[in-house]
Scaffold this active site. Structure first.
Site, short mmCIF file in Angstrom:
data_model
loop_
_atom_site.label_atom_id
_atom_site.label_comp_id
_atom_site.label_asym_id
_atom_site.label_seq_id
_atom_site.Cartn_x
_atom_site.Cartn_y
_atom_site.Cartn_z
N ASP A 10 -3.58 -36.97 -0.96
CA ASP A 10 -2.12 -37.01 -0.86
C ASP A 10 -1.55 -38.06 -1.81
O ASP A 10 -0.92 -39.04 -1.41
CB ASP A 10 -1.71 -37.30 0.59
CG ASP A 10 -2.08 -36.16 1.52
OD1 ASP A 10 -2.08 -35.02 1.06
OD2 ASP A 10 -2.39 -36.42 2.69
N LYS A 32 -8.28 -31.53 0.28
CA LYS A 32 -7.00 -31.00 0.74
C LYS A 32 -5.89 -31.48 -0.19
O LYS A 32 -5.75 -32.68 -0.46
CB LYS A 32 -6.68 -31.47 2.16
CG LYS A 32 -5.37 -30.90 2.70
CD LYS A 32 -4.99 -31.49 4.05
CE LYS A 32 -4.25 -32.81 3.90
NZ LYS A 32 -2.81 -32.63 3.53
N LEU A 60 0.17 -26.21 2.42
CA LEU A 60 1.54 -25.97 1.99
C LEU A 60 2.50 -25.74 3.15
O LEU A 60 3.71 -25.76 2.98
CB LEU A 60 1.58 -24.78 1.03
CG LEU A 60 0.71 -24.92 -0.22
CD1 LEU A 60 0.87 -23.69 -1.11
CD2 LEU A 60 1.04 -26.19 -0.99
N LYS A 61 1.97 -25.47 4.33
CA LYS A 61 2.78 -25.28 5.54
C LYS A 61 3.95 -24.31 5.28
O LYS A 61 5.11 -24.62 5.57
CB LYS A 61 3.29 -26.62 6.06
CG LYS A 61 2.19 -27.59 6.48
CD LYS A 61 2.78 -28.87 7.07
CE LYS A 61 1.71 -29.82 7.55
NZ LYS A 61 0.96 -30.45 6.44
N ASP A 64 8.99 -19.39 6.26
CA ASP A 64 10.17 -18.71 5.74
C ASP A 64 10.16 -17.29 6.31
O ASP A 64 9.35 -16.97 7.18
CB ASP A 64 10.14 -18.70 4.21
CG ASP A 64 11.53 -18.76 3.59
OD1 ASP A 64 12.38 -17.93 3.99
OD2 ASP A 64 11.76 -19.63 2.73
N ASN A 67 8.71 -11.75 4.22
CA ASN A 67 8.55 -11.27 2.85
C ASN A 67 8.36 -12.43 1.87
O ASN A 67 7.56 -12.35 0.93
CB ASN A 67 9.77 -10.44 2.44
CG ASN A 67 9.57 -9.76 1.11
OD1 ASN A 67 8.65 -8.97 0.93
ND2 ASN A 67 10.43 -10.08 0.15
N ARG A 175 -8.46 -41.02 13.11
CA ARG A 175 -8.60 -42.44 12.83
C ARG A 175 -9.91 -42.96 13.43
O ARG A 175 -10.32 -42.49 14.51
CB ARG A 175 -7.44 -43.23 13.44
CG ARG A 175 -6.08 -42.89 12.85
CD ARG A 175 -5.94 -43.43 11.43
NE ARG A 175 -4.59 -43.22 10.92
CZ ARG A 175 -4.19 -42.12 10.29
NH1 ARG A 175 -5.04 -41.13 10.10
NH2 ARG A 175 -2.96 -42.01 9.83
N GLN A 184 1.13 -41.56 12.81
CA GLN A 184 0.61 -40.53 13.70
C GLN A 184 0.77 -40.96 15.16
O GLN A 184 0.73 -42.15 15.48
CB GLN A 184 -0.87 -40.28 13.40
CG GLN A 184 -1.18 -39.97 11.95
CD GLN A 184 -0.58 -38.66 11.49
OE1 GLN A 184 -0.45 -37.71 12.27
NE2 GLN A 184 -0.19 -38.59 10.24
#
Length: 224
Positions: A10, A32, A60-61, A64, A67, A175, A184
């Protein structure tokens, strides 16, 4: 998968991500890449990281209309990700279309409830019941929608595993005992999550922010 650890890269810089991954690749099972990295570097960045020869998890979560999510899935076919995340809150039609549009070798898993949220956060958004109840509801919906599995915290993975025997379960927010939980709220140790049925353990700052990332990755691997 012999090593269930996916290192969360990240960070927005490709070279920093490649350097970190190269240091620990012998002690993690995959990499990731989240929204920060993907928005900064897109397909090119994923290709760069893929040159390390490890499975890629595109976190990418997607969330929407059906389509649009299906189109996004088709757009990342060429990247051949091992795992892609969508949001279970998008509903059954969206999840079904996402799975149908995904590559044959890509596992599509639904995010149930972010590990940065707790019961009070749920209530503030109008969702009744506990975090556990919400995760179980969405896990059942994801299974009925034909997905491979879900993303959930280590607090719920044991119960979900009992309900969905052959599901694929991704557990973030991990953790080591005694370490700071940061942003978190629902965390467990990697060993506990694995024992409770986690298929993939997403680990970021426990490795990436360690003084010696290689030693940290080796130590975590040794606990599994």
């Amino acid at each position: 998968m012999s090593n269930p650890i996916f290192l969360a890269l990240d960070v927005p810089q490709i070279e920093a991500a490649k350097e970190l991954a190269g240091k620990v690749k012998g002690h993690v099972g995959g990499l990731k890449l989240g929204l920060e990295f993907f928005c900064a570097h897109g397909h090119h960045g994923v290709h760069e990281i893929a040159q390390l020869g490890m499975p890629i998890f595109l976190d990418l979560k997607l969330h929407d209309i059906p389509n649009t999510v299906a189109g996004a899935m088709q757009a990342i076919h060429v990247l051949e990700p091992a795992i892609v995340t969508i949001h279970a809150g998008g509903g059954r039609a969206m999840m079904e279309d996402a799975k149908a549009a995904a590559g044959e070798n890509t596992k599509v898993v639904a995010v149930t409830m972010l590990t940065s949220l707790d019961d009070r956060d749920l209530s503030a958004t109008g969702v009744q019941g506990s975090a556990h109840d919400q995760v179980m509801r969405l896990a059942e919906l994801a299974e009925r929608s034909g997905l491979d599995g879900i993303v959930c915290s280590g607090h719920e993975v044991g119960a979900v595993h009992k309900q969905w025997k052959h599901g694929y379960f991704v557990v973030p927010g991990l953790r080591l005992a005694g370490n700071s939980v940061g942003d978190q709220k629902r965390v467990v140790t990697p060993r506990q999550a694995r024992d409770d049925g986690a298929s993939v353990l997403v680990i970021g700052r426990e490795i990436s922010r360690a003084e010696d990332p290689l030693a940290a990755a080796r130590m975590i691997e040794a606990t599994l």
